[in-house]
Every structure is written in structure tokens, then in C-alpha cells.
Write an enzyme that holds these catalytic residues in place. Structure first.
Site, short mmCIF file in Angstrom:
data_model
loop_
_atom_site.label_atom_id
_atom_site.label_comp_id
_atom_site.label_asym_id
_atom_site.label_seq_id
_atom_site.Cartn_x
_atom_site.Cartn_y
_atom_site.Cartn_z
N GLU A 27 46.78 42.10 9.82
CA GLU A 27 47.50 41.64 8.62
C GLU A 27 46.58 40.81 7.75
O GLU A 27 45.64 40.18 8.25
CB GLU A 27 48.69 40.76 9.04
N LYS A 51 45.25 37.69 6.09
CA LYS A 51 45.38 36.25 6.35
C LYS A 51 45.39 35.56 4.99
O LYS A 51 44.37 35.42 4.34
CB LYS A 51 44.23 35.71 7.20
N ARG A 81 51.64 27.36 6.44
CA ARG A 81 52.59 27.88 7.41
C ARG A 81 53.97 27.28 7.15
O ARG A 81 54.09 26.08 6.91
CB ARG A 81 52.10 27.46 8.80
N ARG A 93 53.94 23.27 9.80
CA ARG A 93 53.40 23.40 11.15
C ARG A 93 53.33 22.06 11.87
O ARG A 93 53.22 22.00 13.09
CB ARG A 93 52.04 24.11 11.17
N GLU A 107 54.03 32.62 6.05
CA GLU A 107 52.98 31.95 5.29
C GLU A 107 53.50 31.84 3.86
O GLU A 107 53.91 32.85 3.27
CB GLU A 107 51.68 32.77 5.35
N PHE A 116 55.96 36.91 8.74
CA PHE A 116 55.19 37.70 9.70
C PHE A 116 55.72 37.66 11.13
O PHE A 116 55.22 38.36 12.00
CB PHE A 116 53.70 37.36 9.66
N ARG A 145 47.56 28.10 21.43
CA ARG A 145 46.51 28.82 20.70
C ARG A 145 46.16 30.03 21.54
O ARG A 145 45.53 29.91 22.58
CB ARG A 145 45.30 27.91 20.48
N LYS A 169 42.19 35.24 14.53
CA LYS A 169 41.88 35.25 13.10
C LYS A 169 40.44 35.71 12.88
O LYS A 169 39.55 35.37 13.66
CB LYS A 169 42.13 33.88 12.47
P1 ATP Z 1 43.25 28.05 9.44
O1 ATP Z 1 42.74 26.66 9.20
O2 ATP Z 1 42.21 29.06 9.72
O3 ATP Z 1 44.29 28.49 8.45
P2 ATP Z 1 45.11 27.04 11.33
O4 ATP Z 1 44.51 26.09 12.29
O5 ATP Z 1 45.95 26.53 10.23
O6 ATP Z 1 43.98 28.00 10.80
P3 ATP Z 1 45.55 29.18 13.08
O7 ATP Z 1 46.69 29.52 13.94
O8 ATP Z 1 44.28 28.86 13.72
O9 ATP Z 1 46.04 28.03 12.12
O10 ATP Z 1 45.29 30.37 12.07
C1 ATP Z 1 46.35 31.11 11.61
C2 ATP Z 1 46.93 30.53 10.34
O11 ATP Z 1 46.79 31.46 9.30
C3 ATP Z 1 48.41 30.32 10.50
O12 ATP Z 1 48.70 29.00 10.92
C4 ATP Z 1 49.00 30.64 9.14
O13 ATP Z 1 49.20 29.46 8.41
C5 ATP Z 1 47.91 31.45 8.45
N1 ATP Z 1 48.27 32.86 8.20
C6 ATP Z 1 48.05 33.51 7.05
N2 ATP Z 1 48.44 34.78 7.14
C7 ATP Z 1 48.94 34.98 8.37
C8 ATP Z 1 49.49 36.10 9.06
N3 ATP Z 1 49.60 37.28 8.48
N4 ATP Z 1 49.89 35.92 10.34
C9 ATP Z 1 49.76 34.72 10.95
N5 ATP Z 1 49.25 33.64 10.34
C10 ATP Z 1 48.83 33.75 9.06
#
Ligand code: ATP
Length: 575
Positions: free
Chosen positions: A265, A267, A272, A287, A317, A358, A434, A440
Site C-alpha cells: 500500500e 505509505k 495515524r 497513535r 492515515e 487501511f 512493532r 515499511k
Molecule cells: P513513520 O515515522 O515512518 O511514519 P511511525 O513510527 O509513525 O513511522 P510505523 O508503524 O513505524 O509508525 O510506520 C507506519 C506508519 O505509517 C503508521 O503509523 C501510519 O501512520 C503510516 N501509514 C501511512 N500509510 C499507511 C498504510 N497504508 N498502512 C499502514 N500505515 C500507514
């Protein structure tokens, strides 16, 4: 329970950075705590009086707090302020002035945990006309019965800066030690020798119950009754659930983590958002499990109109887009919407948001987290009426072809997205973890989220701003400095995250000032990009970042979300 007993535990906790020892101190305190008090003690141990997801705030300014301290101690406010600047901790200042004054003991009563807790809660509901005077009265009533040490922690709790370092994991383990297992802690060797298999199983059950409810008050009461009660815990609609997080991966390694075929998907570079719908009521959580419903009446409406379910929990998101070009905008440009609670209507027009759904955690009274991802996604497509730039399912392909993934990755980047998410079709949803079943893929893997702990005032034309920032990794138990950063920030507000904006955010958090250097309460999280990590004796982490640059302010993250020392070590090894 007397508040004094809790204060003794705070003191012990503050004097050690050893996680096992902290766990032991808390577990011993919990063992002594009666059922009536245990919920309050557990919240107060982390300096709170409300569970996560509860949007109530104490709502007392530094000025009012200083006024209360001044009334009770007889010290004048400017003296208190000067001492605060010098010592860097208003709790310590209060302890000091209380110790040196001979307070009237006439009305002194022993402070009880419930009294402290209930009075602090009253602060939150005291609003409207005359509330400032009432708030001062409430805090003064606590302080006038407090011993110097008790006053220190009351003040820190009011400031929401407890400084005893209890990370969530430590509290979880302590609950287990107190009621569910005996890990044979050896105080001298700082070690435990539990039956590992059983111990891990207990922690897993406990963690899962925590992730589903995020209500330590409830959890601790259930834990007291036994593991069986915790096993029965279900999600509660209205209460935020911890989100599942992704591990890092790359185009070449993604399939080995998530299997073949897998879902890929976009990103998106938004934030979140957990959407909970319960009939006509919609709640929105970040989050960090903060209730942000008030900030997004637009999203509430969109959900009510386009989600065909009586009740459900959606993982999404929230992506900002330019109202004219309709193109997605980076997270940074919409982040101000997360904070703004009042007069939001202009902002909605200026910074509109599209919900990209998502995942599905709950539907029509049933938990979906144990269903495979493919089924959850299929259900989603049945309940969401997709409307471009209002609410859509995230753009997804299911494939086993590396070539196709590469093309999709490029396509995503060309649209200004951060990269791709790869997801195993058969995996379940693990709140709070996690996981390797959702990874990602970004073009820049050299990024870390870190918290600002110190800063320096600039000189010359930048003299009113903080311009150099010391950042740290770690968790609530202990933080480790890893470098200084001053690049990446803009001179002008309109150009992005500016020195001025960061200065304004840090100013109220300044805890100590010496010359041009200041220390701040660690609250502000930033994402940094850097060239590489090097070993370095200059910082307490043992590492330093080469050519770091601030790329975003992460208002959606707090201390529990920054890179841990282990993540820094792993990143170092991977380069
Ligand atoms: P990052 O700082 O890379 O955004 P993070 O620490 O906020 O990461 P992670 O779980 O590591 O969170 O990375 C996934 C994040 O990407 C999710 O928390 C969400 O906010 C975002 N995201 C964007 N698109 C998607 C998607 N299609 N599916 C899941 N998460 C997504």
C-alpha cells in the site's frame, strides 16, 4: 493509603535508573495497596489522574500554581520564579521553601492518596467563571497539608512532570510481579530468575489486556483477581486501542518478512488516526491515544455519512491535501490541526483532510484483530463508501512480483508519498506491537525520532531563538543523548518548521538556564535524517549522528515512541 507511602516510592524510583529495581519498588508498593486505592496509585505512579484517551486536563497554569505555592509558603512569586530558573525544578523549589518555613501546623491533616487524587481531578472539572480562584484554593488546600517532600511531588504532578521515570513496560512488569508471578528478584545482583516460559506467557496476557483497553486502573484491578480475568478482557468501544506498528524493511527484503503474495500500500505522509464509531457517536484517537474528536468535526461527519456500520473501529492515515490543487501535502503542513481545539472551521477549509482507511479492528460488536488481514480488508471494502478526498481505502496491490512492487514504489514516491507498506495477507492485528508482518519501505532508512532535551539560544540575528538542539533516544525510564542538531529548520514560519516555532514550543518547557544553554522537560519529538551513526564518547548513548537534519516535528509522538537505545544500536550495525 497515606500519600507519604507513595512519595517514599517516588523518591526511591527517582534514585535509580535500573529498570528491574524500579519494577521491584513499584511491585512492593502495589502489594501493600488496598483494592480501593490501587487504581489511583497506578495512575499517580505515572503522574496522571486520568487514563489514556481521556481528554480531560488539569488546566492550571504555571502562574496559578506559583500563586498557590506562594500563598502556602509565604514566599513571594518572583523569588519562586528565580529559584525555579536556577534549580530547574519547581518541585524541588517548593520542597526547599517548605522546609525552610515553619508552616502553621494548626490545620495540618495527614494527606491520603484518595484526597490528593480526587482534589487533582477536581481541578479538571473546575471551569468557567471564578474557576481560577477555585483552582488556587484546591491546590493550596493540598499544599497546606503537605510535608515538604509531599509538596514536591504534588507540584510535579500538577505540572505533569513527575521525573521519576516509569515507562509503561516497567509498570506492566510491576503489576505482574505484584499479583501474578514471583520472579525471584535479587536486589544485590539486580537480576531475576523466573520460569521464563511461564513468565513470558503472563506478560503476554497482561500486555494484550493493556493494549486492548489502555486503562491501567482497570487492568490492575483485574490482575489482582488473577490471570483468568485478564484473559477475558475484550476491547471496549470508546476506549482507544494501541495501534500496530511496522518494522523497517527494504524493497529486496520485504517479501521475506511478509510472505508471497503480499499486499502493498502507499505509505502516505499523514498521521495515524483511530476512528471509533458507535451508532451516532464517532470518536477519534491519535497513535498516542489522545482523543482528538473535537479537532476534526469534518472527519466525524464524513465517517457518519460514509461508514455503513452500526459500530466499528477503523485504523486510518489522515492525509492532508491542498484545497486547490487537491495534491497531498506533507504531514508537517497539517500537524497544527492536531492541536487546535477551538475555532477549527477556518482551518478545515485551509487544511482539508482525506481519511485513508487501511485496517479494521472491530465490527458490529465483534473483535476482528484475530482475523487474517485479507479478510479485514475485504470487510472494509464492504462498509466504506469511498469518496475521493473525503474517505477512501488506501491504494493497494496484491502481488508476488518484485518488479511490480518496484514500479508501485516509484509511483508512490512520484505522488509525494513516503514509500510503501508491505503487509502479510494472513497475519492478525497485534495492538501495541512493532511487527514483522507489516513493514515499511522508505527511500531513506536513516531516520530516527528523538526527543529534545537541551538547547542553546542563538546569537546575532537569531538571538531571540533557540538554534541548536540536543536530542536523545531511550524511553521514559532513561534517556541517552545522541547529538546536536541545528539544520533543517527554517528562518521563516511560512517555509516549514522554523526556529521560531520550535522556540515557542520549547519555551514553556525550559527547566533550567545557564548562560545561553537551557535544559527542557523532554516532550518535543522530532524526526531527524542523518548521514550515518558513529560511535562516540561525547554523548551518553555512546553514539553520535553525522550531519543530522531536522525533517519534521512529531506532534503525534511522545516519549514512549522515540527510538530506543537498542534501535540506535541496530541502525548502527545495519549501516
Ligand atoms: P513513520 O515515522 O515512518 O511514519 P511511525 O513510527 O509513525 O513511522 P510505523 O508503524 O513505524 O509508525 O510506520 C507506519 C506508519 O505509517 C503508521 O503509523 C501510519 O501512520 C503510516 N501509514 C501511512 N500509510 C499507511 C498504510 N497504508 N498502512 C499502514 N500505515 C500507514
Amino acid at each position: 493509603m497515606e500519600y507519604k507511602e507513595l512519595v517514599n516510592a517516588y523518591e526511591e524510583l527517582e534514585s535509580t535508573s535500573k529498570r528491574l529495581h524500579k519494577t521491584y519498588i513499584i511491585s512492593e508498593l502495589l502489594k501493600k495497596t488496598s483494592t480501593d486505592h490501587v487504581e489511583k496509585v497506578v495512575l499517580l505512579l505515572r503522574g496522571r489522574v486520568f487514563a489514556s484517551g481521556d481528554s480531560q486536563e488539569l488546566g492550571i497554569s504555571n502562574k496559578l500554581l506559583l500563586k498557590s505555592i506562594s500563598i502556602v509558603s509565604g514566599s513571594n512569586i518572583s523569588d519562586l520564579e528565580n529559584l525555579w530558573r536556577e534549580i530547574g525544578d519547581l518541585g524541588l523549589v517548593t520542597e526547599k521553601v517548605f522546609s525552610s518555613k515553619s508552616q502553621s501546623t494548626l490545620f495540618k491533616q495527614t494527606l491520603d492518596v484518595s484526597f490528593v487524587f480526587d482534589t487533582l481531578r477536581k481541578l479538571a472539572i473546575t471551569q468557567g467563571q471564578g474557576s481560577t480562584d477555585q483552582k488556587v484554593k484546591l491546590v493550596s488546600s493540598l499544599l497546606s497539608s503537605a510535608e515538604p517532600k509531599e509538596a514536591k511531588y504534588i507540584v510535579r504532578t500538577v505540572l505533569q512532570d513527575l521525573r521519576v521515570g516509569v515507562a509503561e513496560g516497567t509498570l506492566r512488569d510491576a503489576i505482574a510481579w505484584a499479583y501474578l508471578t514471583n520472579p525471584n528478584y535479587d536486589e544485590n545482583a539486580h537480576s531475576i530468575s523466573p520460569d521464563r516460559e511461564e513468565y513470558n506467557k503472563i506478560l503476554e496476557v497482561l500486555q494484550s489486556a493493556i493494549d486492548k483497553t489502555n486503562d491501567y486502573g482497570l487492568i490492575v484491578k483485574l490482575a489482582k483477581k488473577g490471570l483468568v480475568e485478564l484473559e477475558k478482557v475484550k476491547m471496549i468501544l470508546g476506549q482507544p486501542i494501541k495501534v500496530m506498528l511496522a518494522q523497517r524493511s527494504s524493497l529486496t527484503t520485504a517479501f521475506s518478512s511478509v510472505g508471497k503474495p503480499a499486499a502493498f500500500e502507499y505509505k502516505l505522509d499523514g498521521f495515524r488516526l483511530q476512528v471509533q464509531k458507535d451508532d451516532d457517536e464517532v470518536k477519534l484517537f491519535t497513535r498516542r491515544l489522545e482523543d482528538v474528536t473535537k479537532q476534526f468535526p469534518d472527519i466525524v461527519e464524513v465517517v457518519k455519512k460514509n461508514v455503513k456500520a452500526k459500530n466499528c473501529i477503523l485504523d486510518c492515515e489522515a492525509a492532508g491535501f491542498n484545497p486547490i490543487t487537491k495534491k497531498y501535502t506533507p504531514f508537517q503542513s497539517i500537524s497544527q490541526r492536531i492541536k487546535r481545539k477551538h475555532e477549527v472551521h477556518n482551518l478545515i477549509k485551509k487544511l482539508p483532510i482525506e481519511i485513508n482507511v487501511f485496517d479494521l479492528l472491530y465490527l458490529e460488536g465483534e473483535e476482528y484483530i484475530n482475523q487474517p488481514f485479507s479478510k479485514r480488508r475485504e470487510k472494509l471494502s464492504q462498509i466504506i463508501t469511498q469518496k475521493e478526498r473525503l474517505i477512501v481505502l488506501t491504494k493497494q496491490i496484491v502481488t508476488e512480483s518484485e518488479k511490480e512492487v518496484e514500479k508501485f514504489f516509484q509511483q508512490s514516491l512520484n505522488l509525494g508519498n513516503e514509500g510503501l507498506m508491505a503487509k502479510s495477507l494472513s497475519s492478525t492485528y497485534k495492538p501495541g506491537s512493532r511487527v514483522g508482518s507489516m513493514v515499511k519501505i522508505k527511500p531513506h532508512m536513516d531516520e530516527l525520532d528523538l526527543v529534545i532535551v537541551k538547547a542553546e539560544w542563538g546569537t546575532g540575528k537569531r538571538s531571540g531563538w533557540l538554534t541548536s538542539f540536543t536530542v536523545a533516544c531511550g524511553d521514559r525510564d532513561s534517556l541517552f543523548e545522541i547529538g546536536k542538531v541545528g539544520t533543517g529548520l527554517k528562518e521563516k514560519k511560512e517555509e516549514g518548521l522554523s526556529f521560531e516555532e520550535l522556540t515557542e514550543l520549547l519555551r514553556p518547557l525550559i527547566s533550567k538556564q545557564k548562560g545561553r544553554e537551557i535544559e527542557v522537560t523532554p516532550k518535543i519529538v522530532v524526526s531527524l535524517r542523518f548521514e550515518e551513526i558513529q560511535k562516540s564518547p561525547s554523548y551518553s548513548s555512546g553514539y553520535a549522528l553525522r550531519f543530522p537534519r531536522v525533517i519534521a516535528l512529531r506532534e503525534d509522538k511522545d516519549l514512549e515512541d522515540i527510538a530506543t537505545l537498542k534501535e540506535v544500536e541496530d541502525t548502527y550495525k545495519q549501516q
